[in-house]
Write a protein that holds these residues in place. Structure first.
Motif, PDB file in Angstrom:
ATOM      1  N   MET A   1      15.487   2.821  -1.234  1.00 36.34           N
ATOM      2  CA  MET A   1      16.254   3.854  -0.539  1.00 36.34           C
ATOM      3  C   MET A   1      16.506   3.444   0.909  1.00 36.34           C
ATOM      4  SD  MET A   1      15.455   7.954  -0.423  1.00 36.34           S
ATOM      5  CE  MET A   1      13.924   7.805   0.510  1.00 36.34           C
ATOM      6  N   ASP A   2      15.476   2.927   1.546  1.00 33.97           N
ATOM      7  CA  ASP A   2      15.586   2.471   2.926  1.00 33.97           C
ATOM      8  C   ASP A   2      14.488   1.454   3.187  1.00 33.97           C
ATOM      9  OD1 ASP A   2      16.590   2.220   5.438  1.00 33.97           O
ATOM     10  OD2 ASP A   2      15.980   4.195   6.160  1.00 33.97           O
ATOM     11  N   ALA A   3      14.683   0.594   4.171  1.00 30.67           N
ATOM     12  CA  ALA A   3      13.689  -0.434   4.473  1.00 30.67           C
ATOM     13  C   ALA A   3      13.751  -0.809   5.942  1.00 30.67           C
ATOM     14  CB  ALA A   3      13.925  -1.677   3.610  1.00 30.67           C
ATOM     15  N   ASP A   4      12.572  -1.101   6.515  1.00 31.31           N
ATOM     16  CA  ASP A   4      12.511  -1.632   7.872  1.00 31.31           C
ATOM     17  C   ASP A   4      11.466  -2.742   7.893  1.00 31.31           C
ATOM     18  OD1 ASP A   4       9.997  -0.371   7.989  1.00 31.31           O
ATOM     19  OD2 ASP A   4      10.812   1.427   8.948  1.00 31.31           O
ATOM     20  N   ASP A   5      10.944  -3.080   9.067  1.00 27.62           N
ATOM     21  CA  ASP A   5      10.019  -4.204   9.156  1.00 27.62           C
ATOM     22  C   ASP A   5       8.571  -3.824   8.871  1.00 27.62           C
ATOM     23  OD1 ASP A   5       9.641  -2.668  11.391  1.00 27.62           O
ATOM     24  OD2 ASP A   5       9.667  -4.335  12.823  1.00 27.62           O
ATOM     25  N   LYS A   6       8.327  -2.559   8.470  1.00 24.74           N
ATOM     26  CA  LYS A   6       6.964  -2.132   8.171  1.00 24.74           C
ATOM     27  C   LYS A   6       6.799  -1.559   6.766  1.00 24.74           C
ATOM     28  CE  LYS A   6       5.796  -1.083  12.985  1.00 24.74           C
ATOM     29  NZ  LYS A   6       5.355  -0.023  13.950  1.00 24.74           N
ATOM     30  N   ALA A   7       7.855  -0.977   6.218  1.00 26.74           N
ATOM     31  CA  ALA A   7       7.742  -0.311   4.922  1.00 26.74           C
ATOM     32  C   ALA A   7       9.117  -0.164   4.280  1.00 26.74           C
ATOM     33  CB  ALA A   7       7.094   1.059   5.097  1.00 26.74           C
TER      34      ALA A   7
ATOM     35  N   GLY B   1      -2.663   5.370  -0.255  1.00 24.15           N
ATOM     36  CA  GLY B   1      -3.759   4.425  -0.061  1.00 24.15           C
ATOM     37  C   GLY B   1      -3.924   3.442  -1.202  1.00 24.15           C
ATOM     38  N   ASP B   2      -3.321   3.720  -2.362  1.00 21.88           N
ATOM     39  CA  ASP B   2      -3.411   2.807  -3.498  1.00 21.88           C
ATOM     40  C   ASP B   2      -2.668   1.502  -3.218  1.00 21.88           C
ATOM     41  OD1 ASP B   2      -4.844   4.676  -4.896  1.00 21.88           O
ATOM     42  OD2 ASP B   2      -3.216   5.242  -6.256  1.00 21.88           O
ATOM     43  N   SER B   3      -3.202   0.411  -3.762  1.00 20.12           N
ATOM     44  CA  SER B   3      -2.529  -0.888  -3.674  1.00 20.12           C
ATOM     45  C   SER B   3      -1.635  -1.073  -4.892  1.00 20.12           C
ATOM     46  CB  SER B   3      -3.555  -2.022  -3.609  1.00 20.12           C
ATOM     47  OG  SER B   3      -4.310  -1.962  -2.421  1.00 20.12           O
TER      48      SER B   3
ATOM     49  N   ARG C   1       0.847  -1.192   0.000  1.00 19.10           N
ATOM     50  CA  ARG C   1       0.000   0.000   0.000  1.00 19.10           C
ATOM     51  C   ARG C   1       0.879   1.237   0.000  1.00 19.10           C
ATOM     52  NH1 ARG C   1      -2.608   3.851   3.246  1.00 19.10           N
ATOM     53  NH2 ARG C   1      -1.131   3.424   4.931  1.00 19.10           N
ATOM     54  N   ILE C   2       0.562   2.186  -0.864  1.00 16.25           N
ATOM     55  CA  ILE C   2       1.292   3.451  -0.882  1.00 16.25           C
ATOM     56  C   ILE C   2       0.944   4.220   0.396  1.00 16.25           C
ATOM     57  CG2 ILE C   2       1.704   5.614  -2.097  1.00 16.25           C
ATOM     58  CD1 ILE C   2       2.629   3.151  -3.610  1.00 16.25           C
ATOM     59  N   ALA C   3       1.947   4.404   1.255  1.00 11.42           N
ATOM     60  CA  ALA C   3       1.712   5.116   2.519  1.00 11.42           C
ATOM     61  C   ALA C   3       1.750   6.620   2.310  1.00 11.42           C
ATOM     62  CB  ALA C   3       2.758   4.699   3.557  1.00 11.42           C
ATOM     63  N   SER C   4       2.699   7.090   1.500  1.00 12.42           N
ATOM     64  CA  SER C   4       2.785   8.530   1.243  1.00 12.42           C
ATOM     65  C   SER C   4       3.659   8.793   0.032  1.00 12.42           C
ATOM     66  CB  SER C   4       3.334   9.277   2.460  1.00 12.42           C
ATOM     67  OG  SER C   4       4.681   8.906   2.719  1.00 12.42           O
ATOM     68  N   ILE C   5       3.446   9.946  -0.581  1.00  8.71           N
ATOM     69  CA  ILE C   5       4.258  10.422  -1.701  1.00  8.71           C
ATOM     70  C   ILE C   5       4.536  11.894  -1.454  1.00  8.71           C
ATOM     71  CG2 ILE C   5       4.381  10.794  -4.191  1.00  8.71           C
ATOM     72  CD1 ILE C   5       2.288   8.588  -4.537  1.00  8.71           C
ATOM     73  N   ARG C   6       5.807  12.272  -1.530  1.00  8.34           N
ATOM     74  CA  ARG C   6       6.105  13.693  -1.329  1.00  8.34           C
ATOM     75  C   ARG C   6       7.242  14.120  -2.251  1.00  8.34           C
ATOM     76  NH1 ARG C   6      10.518  14.621   2.078  1.00  8.34           N
ATOM     77  NH2 ARG C   6      11.278  12.820   3.261  1.00  8.34           N
TER      78      ARG C   6
ATOM     79  N   VAL D   1       8.667   8.016  -2.239  1.00  4.95           N
ATOM     80  CA  VAL D   1       7.469   7.185  -2.126  1.00  4.95           C
ATOM     81  C   VAL D   1       7.701   6.154  -1.032  1.00  4.95           C
ATOM     82  CG1 VAL D   1       5.926   5.576  -3.305  1.00  4.95           C
ATOM     83  CG2 VAL D   1       6.934   7.486  -4.576  1.00  4.95           C
ATOM     84  N   TYR D   2       6.734   6.030  -0.128  1.00  4.99           N
ATOM     85  CA  TYR D   2       6.822   5.079   0.976  1.00  4.99           C
ATOM     86  C   TYR D   2       5.747   4.007   0.777  1.00  4.99           C
ATOM     87  CZ  TYR D   2       9.813   8.614   3.068  1.00  4.99           C
ATOM     88  OH  TYR D   2      10.827   9.504   3.283  1.00  4.99           O
ATOM     89  N   VAL D   3       6.180   2.755   0.795  1.00  5.11           N
ATOM     90  CA  VAL D   3       5.287   1.627   0.531  1.00  5.11           C
ATOM     91  C   VAL D   3       5.245   0.704   1.742  1.00  5.11           C
ATOM     92  CG1 VAL D   3       4.771  -0.303  -1.006  1.00  5.11           C
ATOM     93  CG2 VAL D   3       5.910   1.734  -1.914  1.00  5.11           C
ATOM     94  N   GLU D   4       4.056   0.482   2.261  1.00  5.05           N
ATOM     95  CA  GLU D   4       3.870  -0.465   3.366  1.00  5.05           C
ATOM     96  C   GLU D   4       3.605  -1.854   2.800  1.00  5.05           C
ATOM     97  OE1 GLU D   4       0.603   1.217   5.489  1.00  5.05           O
ATOM     98  OE2 GLU D   4       1.866   2.596   6.649  1.00  5.05           O
ATOM     99  N   ALA D   5       4.146  -2.866   3.454  1.00  8.18           N
ATOM    100  CA  ALA D   5       3.957  -4.240   3.004  1.00  8.18           C
ATOM    101  C   ALA D   5       4.041  -5.180   4.196  1.00  8.18           C
ATOM    102  CB  ALA D   5       5.009  -4.609   1.956  1.00  8.18           C
ATOM    103  N   SER D   6       3.692  -6.431   3.973  1.00  8.93           N
ATOM    104  CA  SER D   6       3.699  -7.424   5.045  1.00  8.93           C
ATOM    105  C   SER D   6       5.132  -7.841   5.379  1.00  8.93           C
ATOM    106  CB  SER D   6       2.898  -8.654   4.630  1.00  8.93           C
ATOM    107  OG  SER D   6       3.569  -9.335   3.572  1.00  8.93           O
ATOM    108  N   PRO D   7       5.368  -8.337   6.597  1.00  6.53           N
ATOM    109  CA  PRO D   7       6.705  -8.822   6.965  1.00  6.53           C
ATOM    110  C   PRO D   7       7.199  -9.923   6.036  1.00  6.53           C
ATOM    111  CG  PRO D   7       5.338  -8.577   8.915  1.00  6.53           C
ATOM    112  CD  PRO D   7       4.422  -8.408   7.741  1.00  6.53           C
ATOM    113  N   GLU D   8       6.273 -10.742   5.498  1.00  6.48           N
ATOM    114  CA  GLU D   8       6.652 -11.831   4.606  1.00  6.48           C
ATOM    115  C   GLU D   8       7.308 -11.301   3.328  1.00  6.48           C
ATOM    116  OE1 GLU D   8       3.989 -13.157   7.562  1.00  6.48           O
ATOM    117  OE2 GLU D   8       3.646 -11.588   6.068  1.00  6.48           O
ATOM    118  N   LEU D   9       6.888 -10.117   2.880  1.00  6.95           N
ATOM    119  CA  LEU D   9       7.504  -9.506   1.712  1.00  6.95           C
ATOM    120  C   LEU D   9       8.740  -8.708   2.087  1.00  6.95           C
ATOM    121  CD1 LEU D   9       4.419  -8.170  -0.293  1.00  6.95           C
ATOM    122  CD2 LEU D   9       5.763 -10.215  -0.752  1.00  6.95           C
ATOM    123  N   LEU D  10       8.651  -7.994   3.188  1.00 10.00           N
ATOM    124  CA  LEU D  10       9.738  -7.082   3.575  1.00 10.00           C
ATOM    125  C   LEU D  10      11.018  -7.810   3.956  1.00 10.00           C
ATOM    126  CD1 LEU D  10       7.644  -4.474   5.577  1.00 10.00           C
ATOM    127  CD2 LEU D  10       8.833  -4.088   3.419  1.00 10.00           C
TER     128      LEU D  10
END
Length: 229
Positions: free
Chosen positions: A148-154, A175-177, A107-112, A120-129
């Motif tokens: 650019m960067d990654a953690d356990d949520k996005a 909010g887009d998938s 899910r697109i969390a934010s775009i700035r 662009v920040y993308v949220e995804a499941s732990p299984e993907l991340l």
């Protein structure tokens, strides 16, 4: 196989639902001019087979499983999609190894905006991340992008103007998938190491002991103190 370098942005001209599938017709003159029945084309990162050509339109068949696991089932007539034909053997490898086999959706969390680029920040499941790493590659809606960067949520992406203008990125909203395909190399490495990606009976893969016995690494002699115990 694909590389995540989008060749054209097409527009969905028709969606015809069958019993267990949907025929997706896309208007894209550039793609229609150089494909044949049976060819593979990635639509928003999903590998589909050409079933009919009526230039400038091309039709594909998407089965229920594909619709369930990707965002294609959410698309509507008039929306734009990223298109890439399968890589030719003598083609340039401009992105990274992309199979067109979507692992899941995010899910697109934010775009700035950030100067001439966009974050662009993308949220995804732990299984993907677990397969998304900083400075690594990821395919989002068929676009090969550098993390650019990654953690356990996005994970975050820095988008250059060319990519923004020549893909569906400029149409994304918070909010887009989106479809996500992680780097296949990480999955193979994990399985060889006895990890969880489709590996039955984990722990029987490549280990330091196996590498040492095979002559790939040298084992260090035990300290004298440890030998006395």
């Amino acid at each position: 196989m694909f590389t995540g370098i989008v060749e054209a942005v097409g527009k969905i001209a028709a969606l015809d639902s069958g019993r267990d599938s949907v025929r997706i017709t896309v208007s894209a003159a550039r793609i229609a001019e150089d494909v044949a029945i049976g060819d593979s084309v990635a639509i928003n990162g999903v590998c589909l087979t050409v079933v009919e050509i009526m230039a400038p339109q091309v039709s594909f068949e998407a089965v229920y499983e594909t619709l369930r696991r990707t965002t294609l089932g959410q698309r509507r007539v008039g929306e734009t999609v990223n298109l890439e034909r399968a890589l030719k053997a003598d083609g340039r490898f401009g992105g990274h190894i992309v199979q067109g086999h979507v692992d899941g959706t995010g899910r697109i969390a934010s775009i700035r905006p950030a100067g001439d680029s966009w974050f662009v920040y993308v949220e995804a499941s732990p299984e993907l991340l677990r397969y998304v790493v900083t400075k690594g590659s990821v395919c989002v809606d068929g676009i090969s992008l550098t993390v650019m960067d990654a953690d356990d949520k996005a994970f975050s992406l820095s988008i250059i103007p060319h990519t923004w203008e020549n893909t569906t990125l400029k149409d994304w909203r918070a909010g887009d998938s989106v479809n996500i395909e992680t780097d296949i190399i990480g999955k193979y490495v994990e399985k060889l190491m006895g990890g969880q990606w489709g590996a039955p009976g984990g722990g029987r893969g490549v280990t330091l002991d196996l590498l040492a016995r095979s002559g790939y690494i040298e084992t260090q002699p035990e300290p004298e103190a440890s030998k006395r115990w």
